[in-house]
Scaffold this active site. Structure first.
Site, PDB file in Angstrom:
ATOM      1  N   GLU A  34      -2.931  38.858 -47.604  1.00 53.70           N
ATOM      2  CA  GLU A  34      -3.202  39.197 -48.821  1.00 53.70           C
ATOM      3  C   GLU A  34      -4.703  38.786 -49.531  1.00 53.70           C
ATOM      4  O   GLU A  34      -5.391  38.326 -49.265  1.00 53.70           O
ATOM      5  CB  GLU A  34      -2.391  37.887 -49.560  1.00 53.70           C
ATOM      6  N   ASP A  51      -6.910  43.813 -48.714  1.00 51.99           N
ATOM      7  CA  ASP A  51      -6.716  45.292 -48.675  1.00 51.99           C
ATOM      8  C   ASP A  51      -7.947  46.147 -49.379  1.00 51.99           C
ATOM      9  O   ASP A  51      -9.088  47.200 -49.159  1.00 51.99           O
ATOM     10  CB  ASP A  51      -5.340  45.554 -48.913  1.00 51.99           C
ATOM     11  N   LEU A  74       7.485  42.906 -53.863  1.00 55.50           N
ATOM     12  CA  LEU A  74       8.050  43.535 -52.921  1.00 55.50           C
ATOM     13  C   LEU A  74       7.818  44.948 -52.447  1.00 55.50           C
ATOM     14  O   LEU A  74       8.082  45.932 -52.310  1.00 55.50           O
ATOM     15  CB  LEU A  74       9.490  43.437 -51.831  1.00 55.50           C
ATOM     16  N   SER A  75       6.975  45.975 -53.247  1.00 56.16           N
ATOM     17  CA  SER A  75       6.228  47.429 -53.732  1.00 56.16           C
ATOM     18  C   SER A  75       6.941  47.779 -54.012  1.00 56.16           C
ATOM     19  O   SER A  75       7.522  49.001 -53.365  1.00 56.16           O
ATOM     20  CB  SER A  75       5.503  47.561 -52.229  1.00 56.16           C
ATOM     21  N   SER A  76       7.733  47.708 -55.543  1.00 54.45           N
ATOM     22  CA  SER A  76       8.856  48.960 -55.953  1.00 54.45           C
ATOM     23  C   SER A  76       7.925  49.574 -56.437  1.00 54.45           C
ATOM     24  O   SER A  76       8.529  50.968 -56.573  1.00 54.45           O
ATOM     25  CB  SER A  76       9.772  48.003 -56.798  1.00 54.45           C
ATOM     26  N   GLU A 124      -1.404  55.174 -58.586  1.00 50.10           N
ATOM     27  CA  GLU A 124      -1.150  54.218 -59.249  1.00 50.10           C
ATOM     28  C   GLU A 124      -2.690  53.185 -59.581  1.00 50.10           C
ATOM     29  O   GLU A 124      -2.543  52.641 -61.174  1.00 50.10           O
ATOM     30  CB  GLU A 124      -0.634  52.722 -57.668  1.00 50.10           C
ATOM     31  N   ASP A 167      -0.316  48.502 -49.724  1.00 47.29           N
ATOM     32  CA  ASP A 167       1.667  49.454 -50.303  1.00 47.29           C
ATOM     33  C   ASP A 167       2.047  50.218 -49.691  1.00 47.29           C
ATOM     34  O   ASP A 167       3.464  50.758 -49.393  1.00 47.29           O
ATOM     35  CB  ASP A 167       1.761  48.497 -51.837  1.00 47.29           C
ATOM     36  N   TYR A 219      -4.064  39.393 -62.376  1.00 46.90           N
ATOM     37  CA  TYR A 219      -4.781  40.025 -60.517  1.00 46.90           C
ATOM     38  C   TYR A 219      -6.523  41.392 -60.644  1.00 46.90           C
ATOM     39  O   TYR A 219      -6.974  40.645 -59.474  1.00 46.90           O
ATOM     40  CB  TYR A 219      -3.257  40.497 -60.367  1.00 46.90           C
TER      41      TYR A 219
END
EC number: 2.7.1.6
Length: 369
Positions: free
Chosen positions: A26, A29, A113-115, A148, A160, A212
């Site tokens: 986590e 990336d 969950l990366s929708s 994004e 993701d 974040y």
């Protein structure tokens, strides 16, 4: 994805992209590090048909009305993820036709969950299909990430979109976020009598919020102080920490550097064929996210503690943090018992009851028709 979950209407192209969980790695990336996600059985399905005018109309279950936009319009809200893909493809020089798009999904939103990545990758697949363009799957995650990052404004890494696009049934995706090299690592839990139980803590989070972004800025500032391109390049952790005056920054760096090593250790364990060995690594990852990266909340910590007490081999939060889901590695015949223990712990704490479901690694972006 069942037939009943397909969008209504006659479409020229229908594609599905899954959500994802991250087994470990986590927040490494965007530090050019290593991650190990896998694609979920839960998918977003997009149907599309061409239109002659250079405009796009999108509808999605759960949202009232249609959103229509032209090539130069800035779109806000949920449809920004669609408009961002159109923008990114056009910026990359692809001639994307106007289209009518319809979206259905069973990827939980707000659960880490990366929708959003599932929407981006499925929309991209449909638009490229309608345009007759053969853009390699390996290239698509960067395009979706740009949508994004630059259009929506969420400072996510490449994980993701990579998992949603490149995932493979029965495998975890070992991704080098610098080189974008990938390896499909076998992750057949059923053969070892194991399962991954996902527990949605019902504590919502949002990637675009300041916390974040603050973690990312702290890592980037630390890399500059340490004179490395990214924290992935830190080889002497103790020496690096000694050069940082700020205690908070030291904790952030310690998480990223140790988390990278946990990814490598997890991959080695899976290659050796014993998935149980990754349990302590998962738990250590959660502890690091809780204490050093400081992105957990009481609900997710409660899930982890209750799952471990009920016999899970390991458990950790997955996703951006400040809520979302927890993964627990459990014996397959203990899923119900672990879920019951978590529910009891939530009831005792007065938390909103969680959701729980078992997942297996599924296929990435794929054409339905």
């Amino acid at each position: 994805m069942s037939v009943e979950r397909l969008p209504d209407g006659p479409f020229d192209s229908v594609w599905a992209s899954p959500g994802r969980v991250n087994l470990i790695g986590e927040h490494t990336d965007y530090n050019d590090g290593f991650v190990l996600p896998f694609a979920l059985p839960h998918c977003t399905v997009v149907g599309g048909r061409r239109r002659d005018t250079p405009s796009w109309t999108v509808t999605s279950e759960g949202y009232e009305g249609a959103v229509t936009f032209g090539p130069d319009e800035k779109v806000e809200g949920w449809a920004a993820y669609v408009a961002g893909v159109v923008w990114a493809l056009r910026e990359a020089g692809h001639d994307i036709p106007g289209a009518e798009l319809s979206i259905v999904s069973d990827v939980p939103t707000g659960a880490g969950l990366s929708s959003s990545a599932a929407i981006e990758c499925a929309v991209m697949a449909v638009l490229l299909d309608l345009a007759g363009l053969d853009v390699p799957m390996a290239v698509r995650p960067r395009l979706a990430q740009r949508a994004e990052n630059e259009y929506v404004g969420a400072p996510t890494g490449i994980m993701d979109q990579s998992a949603s696009t490149l995932g493979r049934t029965g495998h975890a995706l070992f991704l080098d976020c610098r080189s974008l090299a990938t390896e499909q690592v076998p992750f057949d839990l059923a053969a070892q009598g194991l399962a991954i139980l996902v527990v949605d803590s019902k504590a919502p989070h949002a990637h675009v919020t300041g916390e974040y972004a603050a973690r990312r800025r702290s890592c980037e500032e630390a890399a500059k102080i340490l004179d490395v391109a990214a924290l992935r390049d830190v080889t002497d952790l103790d020496g690096a920490l000694a050069r940082l005056d700020d205690e908070v920054m030291r904790r952030r760096v310690r998480h990223v550097v140790t988390e990278n090593q946990r990814v490598l250790d997890t991959v080695d364990a899976l290659r050796a064929g014993d998935a149980r060995e990754i349990g302590p690594l998962m738990t250590a990852s959660h502890t690091s996210m809780r204490d050093d990266y400081e992105i957990t909340v009481p609900q997710v910590d409660t899930v982890v503690d209750a799952a471990l007490a009920a016999g899970a081999y390991g458990a950790r939060m997955t996703g951006g943090g400040f809520g979302g889901c927890v993964l627990a590695l459990v014996d397959a015949d203990r899923c119900d018992a672990v879920e019951a223990a978590v529910r009891e712990a939530f009831a005792d704490a007065g938390f909103t009851p969680p959701d729980a479901f078992v997942v297996t690694p599924a296929e990435g972006t794929h054409k339905i028709r």
